[in-house]
Design an enzyme around this catalytic site. Structure first.
Site, mmCIF file in Angstrom:
data_model
loop_
_atom_site.group_PDB
_atom_site.id
_atom_site.type_symbol
_atom_site.label_atom_id
_atom_site.label_comp_id
_atom_site.label_asym_id
_atom_site.label_seq_id
_atom_site.Cartn_x
_atom_site.Cartn_y
_atom_site.Cartn_z
ATOM 1 N N SER A 191 -50.371 2.202 -4.471
ATOM 2 C CA SER A 191 -50.298 3.668 -4.616
ATOM 3 C C SER A 191 -51.087 4.375 -3.508
ATOM 4 O O SER A 191 -50.654 5.408 -2.986
ATOM 5 C CB SER A 191 -50.857 4.099 -5.972
ATOM 6 O OG SER A 191 -50.076 3.556 -7.013
ATOM 7 N N LYS A 236 -62.381 11.077 -10.442
ATOM 8 C CA LYS A 236 -61.447 10.955 -9.313
ATOM 9 C C LYS A 236 -60.404 12.092 -9.362
ATOM 10 O O LYS A 236 -59.732 12.254 -10.370
ATOM 11 C CB LYS A 236 -60.743 9.595 -9.405
ATOM 12 C CG LYS A 236 -60.584 8.926 -8.061
ATOM 13 C CD LYS A 236 -60.255 7.441 -8.120
ATOM 14 C CE LYS A 236 -58.990 7.061 -8.815
ATOM 15 N NZ LYS A 236 -58.727 5.615 -8.779
ATOM 16 N N ARG A 260 -51.407 -8.468 -7.993
ATOM 17 C CA ARG A 260 -50.741 -8.645 -6.691
ATOM 18 C C ARG A 260 -51.330 -9.814 -5.920
ATOM 19 O O ARG A 260 -50.661 -10.451 -5.127
ATOM 20 C CB ARG A 260 -50.927 -7.375 -5.842
ATOM 21 C CG ARG A 260 -50.098 -6.214 -6.314
ATOM 22 C CD ARG A 260 -50.560 -4.924 -5.705
ATOM 23 N NE ARG A 260 -51.890 -4.587 -6.201
ATOM 24 C CZ ARG A 260 -52.462 -3.407 -6.069
ATOM 25 N NH1 ARG A 260 -51.835 -2.454 -5.412
ATOM 26 N NH2 ARG A 260 -53.656 -3.176 -6.562
ATOM 27 N N HIS A 312 -45.177 -1.205 -10.252
ATOM 28 C CA HIS A 312 -45.459 -0.845 -11.652
ATOM 29 C C HIS A 312 -44.202 -0.995 -12.514
ATOM 30 O O HIS A 312 -44.260 -1.502 -13.635
ATOM 31 C CB HIS A 312 -45.966 0.607 -11.740
ATOM 32 C CG HIS A 312 -47.282 0.848 -11.050
ATOM 33 N ND1 HIS A 312 -47.495 1.901 -10.195
ATOM 34 C CD2 HIS A 312 -48.451 0.157 -11.092
ATOM 35 C CE1 HIS A 312 -48.752 1.867 -9.757
ATOM 36 N NE2 HIS A 312 -49.342 0.815 -10.274
HETATM 37 P P1 ADP Z 1 -55.799 1.642 -11.802
HETATM 38 O O1 ADP Z 1 -56.347 2.913 -11.251
HETATM 39 O O2 ADP Z 1 -56.074 1.432 -13.255
HETATM 40 O O3 ADP Z 1 -56.064 0.410 -10.982
HETATM 41 P P2 ADP Z 1 -53.080 1.626 -10.795
HETATM 42 O O4 ADP Z 1 -52.110 2.704 -11.058
HETATM 43 O O5 ADP Z 1 -53.544 1.475 -9.391
HETATM 44 O O6 ADP Z 1 -54.248 1.906 -11.807
HETATM 45 O O7 ADP Z 1 -52.516 0.236 -11.290
HETATM 46 C C1 ADP Z 1 -52.182 -0.010 -12.616
HETATM 47 C C2 ADP Z 1 -51.889 -1.485 -12.791
HETATM 48 O O8 ADP Z 1 -50.770 -1.844 -11.996
HETATM 49 C C3 ADP Z 1 -53.017 -2.417 -12.353
HETATM 50 O O9 ADP Z 1 -53.034 -3.530 -13.210
HETATM 51 C C4 ADP Z 1 -52.608 -2.837 -10.965
HETATM 52 O O10 ADP Z 1 -53.156 -4.096 -10.606
HETATM 53 C C5 ADP Z 1 -51.110 -2.923 -11.150
HETATM 54 N N1 ADP Z 1 -50.367 -2.783 -9.900
HETATM 55 C C6 ADP Z 1 -50.606 -1.941 -8.872
HETATM 56 N N2 ADP Z 1 -49.705 -2.119 -7.875
HETATM 57 C C7 ADP Z 1 -48.877 -3.109 -8.294
HETATM 58 C C8 ADP Z 1 -47.757 -3.792 -7.712
HETATM 59 N N3 ADP Z 1 -47.314 -3.488 -6.487
HETATM 60 N N4 ADP Z 1 -47.148 -4.764 -8.438
HETATM 61 C C9 ADP Z 1 -47.616 -5.065 -9.680
HETATM 62 N N5 ADP Z 1 -48.670 -4.498 -10.270
HETATM 63 C C10 ADP Z 1 -49.302 -3.524 -9.590
#
Ligand code: ADP
Length: 153
Positions: free
Chosen positions: A129, A42, A91, A18
């Site tokens: 995450s 959630k 990703r 992120h």
């Molecule tokens: P959501 O619940 O909206 O999917 P996340 O917190 O899981 O939220 O992810 C937010 C954004 O960050 C999404 O666009 C996701 O694809 C991106 N993301 C998650 N992990 C990574 C990573 N390792 N590298 C780059 N982007 C990521």
């Protein structure tokens, strides 16, 4: 005109992947708003307040980054704060397929808002995450996966 992008997510927790997307976004936009969505269906692992506080502290020195939390539609948040762009990180192809549908539906709801996809660095493509949470539950060390200096305690 100044360009503002919203980077929405649950960030439960926020990872180095992120953080990479935030820094890439700063190269493209004048302001980046990290928007922590609270999903009513959630139950999060980290309380919203904790995620928000950790991010505020992490980016306290960067004036162009704002951290906020929101409920409801991301397009409504964008309209409210005058942001014409949504940033999402990719990703892999699975992310793309999922993100594509969200972006197209958002675009149908508000044509003025453009979603921009940024590809993550190969060194962060494995970071999720969900897995970070699993490591915490099992007492493992997550320091390699979250930004340096981010306090989650
Ligand atoms: P959501 O619940 O909206 O999917 P996340 O917190 O899981 O939220 O992810 C937010 C954004 O960050 C999404 O666009 C996701 O694809 C991106 N993301 C998650 N992990 C990574 C990573 N390792 N590298 C780059 N982007 C990521």
């Amino acid at each position: 005109m100044s360009k503002t992008a919203v980077f929405p997510g649950s960030f439960d927790p926020f990872t180095r992947g992120h953080d990479y997307i935030v820094h890439k976004s700063l190269q493209l936009f004048d302001k980046v708003v990290i928007a922590i969505g609270s999903n009513s269906t959630k139950q999060p692992y980290f309380p919203l307040e904790k995620r928000e506080e950790a991010l505020r502290k992490l980016y306290a020195g960067e004036k162009r980054i704002q951290v906020l939390s929101y409920q409801g539609l991301t397009v409504d948040l964008c309209q409210k704060i005058n942001a014409a762009f949504i940033v999402r990180g990719l990703r892999n192809g699975t992310d793309f397929e999922y993100e594509k549908s969200i972006a197209q539906m958002n675009s149908e709801m508000n044509k003025e808002i453009e979603t921009v996809f940024l590809l993550t660095a190969s060194s962060y493509a494995h970071i999720q995450s969900t897995i970070v949470r699993e490591i915490i539950r099992n007492g493992g060390d997550i320091s390699a996966f979250i930004p340096k200096g981010m306090e989650l305690k």
